[in-house]
Enzyme design. Structure first.
Site, short mmCIF file in Angstrom:
data_model
loop_
_atom_site.label_atom_id
_atom_site.label_comp_id
_atom_site.label_asym_id
_atom_site.label_seq_id
_atom_site.Cartn_x
_atom_site.Cartn_y
_atom_site.Cartn_z
N PRO A 1 -54.80 -5.79 -35.66
CG PRO A 1 -53.14 -6.03 -37.27
CD PRO A 1 -53.51 -6.45 -35.89
CG ASN A 2 -56.64 -3.31 -40.59
OD1 ASN A 2 -56.69 -2.09 -40.64
ND2 ASN A 2 -55.60 -4.00 -41.01
NE ARG B 1 -60.39 -5.90 -42.38
CZ ARG B 1 -59.57 -6.76 -41.80
NH1 ARG B 1 -59.80 -7.15 -40.56
NH2 ARG B 1 -58.53 -7.22 -42.44
CE1 TYR C 1 -61.56 -10.94 -42.07
CE2 TYR C 1 -61.72 -8.98 -43.45
CZ TYR C 1 -61.01 -10.08 -43.01
OH TYR C 1 -59.75 -10.32 -43.50
CG ASN D 1 -58.89 -12.27 -35.32
OD1 ASN D 1 -57.85 -12.35 -35.99
ND2 ASN D 1 -60.08 -12.12 -35.87
CB ALA E 1 -52.42 -8.64 -41.22
CD GLU F 1 -53.90 -18.78 -35.22
OE1 GLU F 1 -53.06 -19.56 -34.70
OE2 GLU F 1 -53.88 -18.47 -36.43
CG HIS G 1 -57.86 -16.52 -38.13
ND1 HIS G 1 -57.10 -15.38 -38.10
CD2 HIS G 1 -57.04 -17.53 -37.74
CE1 HIS G 1 -55.87 -15.69 -37.72
NE2 HIS G 1 -55.81 -16.98 -37.48
NE ARG H 1 -59.76 -13.82 -46.89
CZ ARG H 1 -59.59 -12.76 -46.10
NH1 ARG H 1 -59.56 -12.92 -44.78
NH2 ARG H 1 -59.45 -11.56 -46.60
C1 DQA Z 1 -58.37 -12.45 -39.90
C2 DQA Z 1 -57.67 -13.09 -41.10
C3 DQA Z 1 -56.37 -12.39 -41.41
O1 DQA Z 1 -55.73 -13.00 -42.53
C4 DQA Z 1 -56.62 -10.92 -41.74
O2 DQA Z 1 -55.39 -10.25 -41.97
C5 DQA Z 1 -57.43 -10.24 -40.69
C6 DQA Z 1 -58.55 -10.95 -40.08
C7 DQA Z 1 -59.78 -13.05 -39.67
O3 DQA Z 1 -60.33 -12.83 -38.58
O4 DQA Z 1 -60.34 -13.71 -40.55
O5 DQA Z 1 -57.21 -9.08 -40.39
O6 DQA Z 1 -57.60 -12.69 -38.73
#
Ligand code: DQA
Length: 148
Positions: free
Chosen positions: A9-10, A17, A22, A74, A77, A98, A100, A107
């Site tokens: 998501p996102n 964003r 990011y 990735n 959240a 995984e 990020h 954070r």
């Molecule tokens: C994320 C880190 C997560 O905590 C966050 O909710 C994201 C992006 C990252 O790529 O740093 O959406 O996965």
């Protein structure tokens, strides 16, 4: 080998964003660069993004019959919330890394816990978009080892 990149998501908003967190690359930029790099290493990369937990679970499940050898994910959240995604990855038993973009450990406290890290082959955080390339290199090395 067949690799699958999954973004949660996102991550479709990458580029606009919170760019200070990011980065400025869009998801399309990242997918294109990673597909090119995968091709150079002799692999095929499929890319998938969804904002929906169930759609991500469905995509992981599909990977088994498709013959996906390695997943780069990735989970956004859902990293911090999704037992369903964990169970899907355990269910298909495909190795995964995984990724990020941000350093989740620097954070909010709620980002420190991941439902996936303990079952992942590797975890990369805080390296920005380069993290996807690092994950690809690690997957490549592991796939070559299993072949030998
Ligand atoms: C994320 C880190 C997560 O905590 C966050 O909710 C994201 C992006 C990252 O790529 O740093 O959406 O996965």
């Amino acid at each position: 080998s067949h690799l699958l990149l999954i973004n949660g998501p996102n991550l479709n908003l990458l580029g606009s964003r919170e760019p200070e967190v990011y980065g400025r690359q869009t998801l399309a930029d990242i997918e294109q660069a990673l597909s090119a790099a995968a091709g150079q290493l002799g692999h095929r990369l499929s890319c998938f993004q969804s904002n929906h937990e169930g759609a991500l679970v469905d995509r992981v499940q599909q990977a088994r019959p498709e013959g996906v050898d390695f997943i780069l994910i990735n989970p956004g959240a859902y990293t911090h919330t999704s037992i369903a995604l964990r169970d899907a990855l355990l269910g298909v038993a495909i190795p995964f890394i995984e990724v990020h973009l941000s350093n989740v450990h620097a954070r909010e406290a709620f980002r420190k816990h991941s439902y996936l890290s303990d079952i992942a082959t590797g975890v990369i955080a805080g390296c920005g978009a380069l993290g996807y390339q690092l994950a690809l290199q690690s997957a490549h090395e592991r796939l070559n080892k299993t072949k030998a």
